[in-house]
Enzyme design. Structure first.
Site, mmCIF file in Angstrom:
data_model
loop_
_atom_site.group_PDB
_atom_site.id
_atom_site.type_symbol
_atom_site.label_atom_id
_atom_site.label_comp_id
_atom_site.label_asym_id
_atom_site.label_seq_id
_atom_site.Cartn_x
_atom_site.Cartn_y
_atom_site.Cartn_z
ATOM 1 N N ARG A 97 27.837 40.678 57.636
ATOM 2 C CA ARG A 97 27.131 40.858 56.502
ATOM 3 C C ARG A 97 27.956 39.932 55.181
ATOM 4 N N GLU A 140 43.018 35.757 43.192
ATOM 5 C CA GLU A 140 44.143 35.032 43.270
ATOM 6 C C GLU A 140 45.513 36.019 43.843
ATOM 7 N N ILE A 170 39.892 34.975 50.869
ATOM 8 C CA ILE A 170 38.466 34.263 50.747
ATOM 9 C C ILE A 170 37.683 34.375 51.705
ATOM 10 N N ALA A 250 26.123 40.435 44.891
ATOM 11 C CA ALA A 250 26.640 40.812 46.197
ATOM 12 C C ALA A 250 27.034 42.359 46.016
ATOM 13 N N GLU A 371 34.868 43.108 46.564
ATOM 14 C CA GLU A 371 33.906 43.424 45.452
ATOM 15 C C GLU A 371 33.921 44.302 44.449
ATOM 16 N N PHE A 391 40.612 50.351 31.405
ATOM 17 C CA PHE A 391 41.141 49.208 31.926
ATOM 18 C C PHE A 391 42.288 48.925 30.981
HETATM 19 P P1 TGC Z 1 35.406 42.659 30.599
HETATM 20 O O1 TGC Z 1 36.058 42.220 29.155
HETATM 21 O O2 TGC Z 1 34.723 44.122 30.680
HETATM 22 O O3 TGC Z 1 34.176 41.583 30.692
HETATM 23 C C1 TGC Z 1 34.458 40.221 30.456
HETATM 24 C C2 TGC Z 1 33.086 39.674 30.567
HETATM 25 O O4 TGC Z 1 32.141 39.911 31.592
HETATM 26 C C3 TGC Z 1 31.041 40.572 31.136
HETATM 27 N N1 TGC Z 1 30.884 41.391 32.352
HETATM 28 C C4 TGC Z 1 30.018 41.350 33.408
HETATM 29 N N2 TGC Z 1 29.110 40.243 33.355
HETATM 30 C C5 TGC Z 1 28.052 40.494 34.406
HETATM 31 N N3 TGC Z 1 28.142 41.488 35.470
HETATM 32 C C6 TGC Z 1 29.283 42.385 35.343
HETATM 33 N N4 TGC Z 1 29.400 43.319 36.304
HETATM 34 C C7 TGC Z 1 29.993 42.300 34.260
HETATM 35 N N5 TGC Z 1 31.021 42.895 33.969
HETATM 36 C C8 TGC Z 1 31.603 42.716 32.767
HETATM 37 C C9 TGC Z 1 31.285 41.316 30.015
HETATM 38 O O5 TGC Z 1 30.107 41.705 29.338
HETATM 39 C C10 TGC Z 1 32.072 40.182 29.124
HETATM 40 O O6 TGC Z 1 31.491 39.180 28.760
HETATM 41 P P2 TGC Z 1 31.783 38.600 27.279
HETATM 42 O O7 TGC Z 1 30.487 37.732 26.979
HETATM 43 O O8 TGC Z 1 31.790 39.588 26.326
HETATM 44 O O9 TGC Z 1 32.744 37.763 27.346
HETATM 45 O O10 TGC Z 1 36.247 42.218 31.590
HETATM 46 P P3 TGC Z 1 37.621 42.839 32.189
HETATM 47 O O11 TGC Z 1 38.741 41.712 32.176
HETATM 48 O O12 TGC Z 1 37.955 44.079 31.199
HETATM 49 O O13 TGC Z 1 37.370 43.495 33.747
HETATM 50 C C11 TGC Z 1 36.568 44.348 33.856
HETATM 51 C C12 TGC Z 1 36.547 44.707 35.320
HETATM 52 C C13 TGC Z 1 37.834 45.412 35.692
HETATM 53 C C14 TGC Z 1 35.288 45.696 35.509
HETATM 54 C C15 TGC Z 1 36.353 43.571 36.108
HETATM 55 O O14 TGC Z 1 37.364 42.501 36.192
HETATM 56 C C16 TGC Z 1 36.166 43.661 37.686
HETATM 57 O O15 TGC Z 1 34.967 44.197 38.022
HETATM 58 N N6 TGC Z 1 37.163 43.636 38.493
HETATM 59 C C17 TGC Z 1 37.050 43.600 39.812
HETATM 60 C C18 TGC Z 1 37.178 42.377 40.557
HETATM 61 C C19 TGC Z 1 36.335 42.112 41.526
HETATM 62 O O16 TGC Z 1 35.300 42.845 41.917
HETATM 63 N N7 TGC Z 1 36.574 41.193 42.480
HETATM 64 C C20 TGC Z 1 35.739 40.750 43.703
HETATM 65 C C21 TGC Z 1 36.009 39.347 43.951
HETATM 66 S S1 TGC Z 1 34.956 38.574 45.086
HETATM 67 C C22 TGC Z 1 34.959 39.570 46.478
HETATM 68 O O17 TGC Z 1 35.702 40.550 46.691
HETATM 69 C C23 TGC Z 1 34.134 38.922 47.540
HETATM 70 S S2 TGC Z 1 33.832 39.908 49.004
HETATM 71 C C24 TGC Z 1 32.754 39.382 49.506
HETATM 72 C C25 TGC Z 1 32.464 39.456 51.201
HETATM 73 O O18 TGC Z 1 33.013 39.291 52.026
HETATM 74 O O19 TGC Z 1 31.393 40.200 51.245
HETATM 75 P P1 FAD Z 2 44.650 45.206 43.362
HETATM 76 O O1 FAD Z 2 43.957 44.723 42.257
HETATM 77 O O2 FAD Z 2 46.212 44.881 43.469
HETATM 78 O O3 FAD Z 2 44.631 46.716 43.464
HETATM 79 C C1 FAD Z 2 45.654 47.524 44.084
HETATM 80 C C2 FAD Z 2 45.290 48.868 44.075
HETATM 81 O O4 FAD Z 2 45.508 49.170 42.384
HETATM 82 C C3 FAD Z 2 43.935 49.335 44.144
HETATM 83 O O5 FAD Z 2 43.795 50.469 44.707
HETATM 84 C C4 FAD Z 2 43.192 49.205 43.142
HETATM 85 O O6 FAD Z 2 41.874 50.167 42.647
HETATM 86 C C5 FAD Z 2 44.070 49.628 41.982
HETATM 87 N N1 FAD Z 2 43.827 49.426 40.519
HETATM 88 C C6 FAD Z 2 44.250 48.218 40.099
HETATM 89 N N2 FAD Z 2 43.801 48.186 38.662
HETATM 90 C C7 FAD Z 2 43.637 49.544 38.447
HETATM 91 C C8 FAD Z 2 43.364 49.997 37.128
HETATM 92 N N3 FAD Z 2 43.201 49.503 35.914
HETATM 93 N N4 FAD Z 2 43.231 51.616 37.324
HETATM 94 C C9 FAD Z 2 43.409 52.203 38.180
HETATM 95 N N5 FAD Z 2 43.765 51.763 39.451
HETATM 96 C C10 FAD Z 2 43.644 50.197 39.513
HETATM 97 N N6 FAD Z 2 37.904 37.782 46.812
HETATM 98 C C11 FAD Z 2 37.405 36.763 46.447
HETATM 99 O O7 FAD Z 2 37.371 36.093 45.333
HETATM 100 N N7 FAD Z 2 36.495 35.876 47.298
HETATM 101 C C12 FAD Z 2 36.241 36.466 48.787
HETATM 102 O O8 FAD Z 2 35.449 36.051 49.417
HETATM 103 C C13 FAD Z 2 37.031 37.867 48.989
HETATM 104 N N8 FAD Z 2 36.882 38.235 50.175
HETATM 105 C C14 FAD Z 2 37.450 39.405 50.734
HETATM 106 C C15 FAD Z 2 37.563 39.486 52.090
HETATM 107 C C16 FAD Z 2 38.345 40.718 52.332
HETATM 108 C C17 FAD Z 2 38.449 40.946 53.908
HETATM 109 C C18 FAD Z 2 39.077 41.366 51.452
HETATM 110 C C19 FAD Z 2 40.078 42.595 51.965
HETATM 111 C C20 FAD Z 2 39.274 41.241 50.088
HETATM 112 C C21 FAD Z 2 38.423 40.086 49.714
HETATM 113 N N9 FAD Z 2 38.475 39.577 48.319
HETATM 114 C C22 FAD Z 2 37.498 38.201 47.991
HETATM 115 C C23 FAD Z 2 39.464 40.005 47.322
HETATM 116 C C24 FAD Z 2 39.063 41.468 46.909
HETATM 117 O O9 FAD Z 2 38.043 41.318 45.795
HETATM 118 C C25 FAD Z 2 40.233 42.013 46.527
HETATM 119 O O10 FAD Z 2 41.085 42.364 47.342
HETATM 120 C C26 FAD Z 2 39.972 43.125 45.495
HETATM 121 O O11 FAD Z 2 39.571 42.914 44.300
HETATM 122 C C27 FAD Z 2 41.288 43.823 44.894
HETATM 123 O O12 FAD Z 2 42.100 43.133 44.370
HETATM 124 P P2 FAD Z 2 43.781 43.354 45.052
HETATM 125 O O13 FAD Z 2 43.489 43.236 46.803
HETATM 126 O O14 FAD Z 2 44.462 42.432 44.522
HETATM 127 O O15 FAD Z 2 44.213 44.751 44.831
#
Ligand code: TGC
Ligand code: FAD
Length: 392
Positions: A97, A140, A170, A250, A371, A391
Site C-alpha cells: 500500500r 530529512e 524515503i 496520502a 505521514e 507545536f
Molecule cells: P503550519 O504553520 O501549521 O502550516 C504551514 C502552511 O501549511 C498549511 N497547512 C496545510 N496545507 C494543506 N494540508 C495540510 N494538512 C496542512 N497543514 C498546514 C498551513 O495553512 C500553512 O499555510 P500558509 O499558506 O499559511 O503558509 O506548519 P508547521 O510548520 O507549524 O507544521 C505543522 C505540522 C507539524 C502539522 C506539519 O509540519 C506536519 O504535518 N508535520 C508532520 C510531517 C509529516 O507528516 N511528514 C510526512 C513525510 S511523507 C511520508 O511520511 C510518506 S510515507 C508514505 C508511505 O510510504 O506510505
Molecule cells: P521525529 O520528528 O524526530 O519525532 C520523534 C518523536 O518525537 C515522535 O514520537 C514524535 O511524535 C515526537 N515529536 C516530534 N515533535 C513533537 C512535538 N512538537 N510535540 C510532541 N511530540 C513531538 N518521509 C518522506 O518524506 N517520504 C517518504 O516516502 C517517507 N517514507 C517513510 C517510510 C518509512 C518506513 C518510515 C519509517 C518513514 C518514512 N518517512 C517518509 C518519514 C516519516 O514521515 C517520518 O519518520 C515522520 O514524519 C517522523 O519524523 P522522524 O522520524 O524524524 O521523527
C-alpha cells in the site's frame, strides 16, 4: 504462509452504502491481492525485498492514480473507490500500500495539482502504468515532524537550478525513476522539483536492517550539485502547504488502508479461535477470547464508518486536514492494537510467517510513524478544537 482464506467483516452492512461501482472496484482489488500478493508477500518480507513483479497488477487495479483524471492515464474514480483500493491492498501488506500511496498521492497528485500541462503530460501517464515509479522527498535527517526546518535547497543558476541536500526515510527511493523533492529557494521558500534518475549528483542508497515494512524499499535521496532543468519546478504552488496538501491525500488513503490490515488480523484470529482446541473446547468459546474479538469488530466497524464519512466529505471537497488527521490517527491505532491482540490469540503460531498477523503488526509500527506521527496528529486535533498551537 497458509492459503489466504480472508473473508471481509461487514458487521453494520456498510456494503449497502456503497455503489455497485465501488463494490466492483473493491472486489477486483480484493481478488488481485488474494491471487497475486498473498502467495508471495511473506517471502518478500522475510527477504526484505520489494516484489517488483506486482507493479503491473497494481496499475491494472487502478492503484496508481485512482482519482487522477483519465486524460492523464489515471482511473478517474471517486475518493471512496480510492479508499477501498487502499484498504484491500493493505489487507495484503502495508508496504505494498505504501508503494501505491507514494505513487498516487505523493508523486502523481503534486504533478497533477501543482504542475503545468507539459509536466502532467510527460509524467502522469507513465506513472499510471507503473512504467515509471516515483518517490517523495520531504523528510530529512534532522527534520521529520518539523519539515518547515528543511535545509535541502536550490539556487538559480540562470538556465538551471542547482540542488543540494539529503532526504531520509524515503519509500520507493531505491528504485524510483522520478522523485518529487521539496527544497528551499534562495529566499527560503519551499518548492517542489521533479528530479529524474540519471541526473548527475543524484543518488538513492537503500536503508537496510528494517524490522518493519520489509516488503517496501526505503532509502535516501542525496543531491550533490544536481543540475535540475528549470522546467522541472512545479509552478502552481509553493510553501509548506504544498507538500502538506499531498500528505492530506496520502493520510486519507492510510486511514482506509489501516482498516484492511485490521480486518485481516481479525479475520485470521476469528478463524483460528474456532479451530484451535484447548481444554477440550475451541478457544473462541472462552470469554476472554470473545472479549478480544468483540472489541476488534467494534473498532473495525467504527473505523469503517469514519472512513466512509470522510470519503463522502472528500468527494464533496469538504474534508478538512484535521478531519483527515483524526481518521489516520484513529484507524492506525485501532489496527496496531488489533494486530497485537490477534497475535496473542494465535499463541506461538502468531509469531510465525505462517500467518500474516506478525507482519501486519511490524508494518503498522511504520504506519503509525510516517505521514505524521500518532502524537503529531493528536496535536493537530488539539489545535483544531482549542485554537491553541502546541507545536510552537
Ligand atoms: P503550519 O504553520 O501549521 O502550516 C504551514 C502552511 O501549511 C498549511 N497547512 C496545510 N496545507 C494543506 N494540508 C495540510 N494538512 C496542512 N497543514 C498546514 C498551513 O495553512 C500553512 O499555510 P500558509 O499558506 O499559511 O503558509 O506548519 P508547521 O510548520 O507549524 O507544521 C505543522 C505540522 C507539524 C502539522 C506539519 O509540519 C506536519 O504535518 N508535520 C508532520 C510531517 C509529516 O507528516 N511528514 C510526512 C513525510 S511523507 C511520508 O511520511 C510518506 S510515507 C508514505 C508511505 O510510504 O506510505
Ligand atoms: P521525529 O520528528 O524526530 O519525532 C520523534 C518523536 O518525537 C515522535 O514520537 C514524535 O511524535 C515526537 N515529536 C516530534 N515533535 C513533537 C512535538 N512538537 N510535540 C510532541 N511530540 C513531538 N518521509 C518522506 O518524506 N517520504 C517518504 O516516502 C517517507 N517514507 C517513510 C517510510 C518509512 C518506513 C518510515 C519509517 C518513514 C518514512 N518517512 C517518509 C518519514 C516519516 O514521515 C517520518 O519518520 C515522520 O514524519 C517522523 O519524523 P522522524 O522520524 O524524524 O521523527
Amino acid at each position: 504462509m497458509k492459503p489466504d482464506l480472508f473473508e471481509a467483516p461487514d458487521y453494520y452492512n456498510i456494503d449497502d452504502l456503497l455503489t455497485e461501482e465501488h463494490k466492483l472496484i473493491r472486489d477486483a482489488a480484493r481478488a488481485w491481492v488474494k491471487r497475486d500478493v498473498s502467495p508471495i508477500i511473506e517471502e518478500a518480507a522475510q527477504k526484505a525485498e520489494f516484489p517488483k513483479s506486482i507493479i503491473p497488477g497494481l496499475a491494472e487495479i487502478g492503484a496508481f492514480g485512482p482519482y487522477i483524471p483519465t486524460e492523464y492515464g489515471g482511473a478517474g474514480l471517486d475518493q471512496i473507490s480510492y479508499g477501498l483500493i487502499m484498504q484491500e491492498i493493505e489487507r495484503g501488506d502495508s508496504g505494498v500500500r505504501s508503494t501505491a500511496s507514494v505513487q498516487s498521492s505523493l508523486v502523481m497528485y503534486p504533478i497533477w495539482k501543482y504542475g503545468n500541462e507539459a509536466q502532467r503530460k510527460k509524467y502522469l501517464p507513465k506513472l499510471a502504468t507503473g512504467e515509471w515509479m516515483g518517490s517523495f522527498g520531504l523528510t530529512e535527517p534532522d527534520h521529520g515532524s518539523n519539515p518547515a526546518g528543511m535545509v535541502t535547497n536550490f539556487k538559480d543558476k540562470g538556465d538551471h537550478y542547482l540542488l543540494n541536500g539529503a532526504k531520509l526515510w524515503i519509500s520507493n527511493s531505491p528504485f524510483c525513476d522520478v522523485a518529487v523533492v521539496w527544497a528551499k529557494n534562495e529566499e527560503g521558500r519551499i518548492h517542489g522539483l521533479i528530479v529524474e534518475r540519471g541526473m548527475e549528483g543524484f543518488s538513492t542508497p537503500e536503508t537496510h536492517n528494517k524490522w518493519s515494512l520489509r516488503a517496501s524499499a526505503t532509502g535516501e535521496l542525496i543531491f550533490q550539485d544536481v543540475k535540475v532543468p528549470k522546467e522541472n519546478l512545479l509552478p502552481n504552488k509553493s510553501g509548506l502547504g504544498a507538500p502538506l496538501g499531498c500528505l492530506d491525500s496520502a493520510r486519507y488513503g492510510i486511514a482506509w488502508g489501516a482498516i484492511g490490515a485490521a480486518m485481516d488480523c481479525y479475520d485470521t484470529a476469528l478463524r483460528y479461535s474456532k479451530e484451535r482446541i484447548q481444554f477440550g473446547k475451541p478457544i473462541g468459546a472462552f470469554q476472554l477470547q470473545q472479549k478480544k474479538l468483540a472489541e476488534m469488530i467494534t473498532e473495525i466497524t467504527k473505523a469503517q464508518l469514519l472512513s466512509l464519512r470522510l470519503g463522502q466529505l472528500k468527494n464533496e471537497d469538504k474534508a478538512t486536514s484535521a478531519q483527515i488527521s483524526m481518521a489516520k490517527r484513529n484507524n492506525v491505532e485501532i489496527a496496531i492494537k488489533i494486530a497485537r491482540e490477534a497475535r496473542q490469540m494465535l499463541g506461538g503460531m502468531g509469531i510465525t510467517g505462517e500467518y500474516s498477523i506478525m507482519r501486519h503488526s511490524m508494518n503498522l509500527e511504520s504506519v503509525i510513524t510516517y505521514e505524521g506521527t500518532h502524537d503529531i496528529h493528536l496535536l493537530i486535533t488539539g489545535l483544531d478544537v482549542t485554537g491553541f498551537n502546541a507545536f510552537k
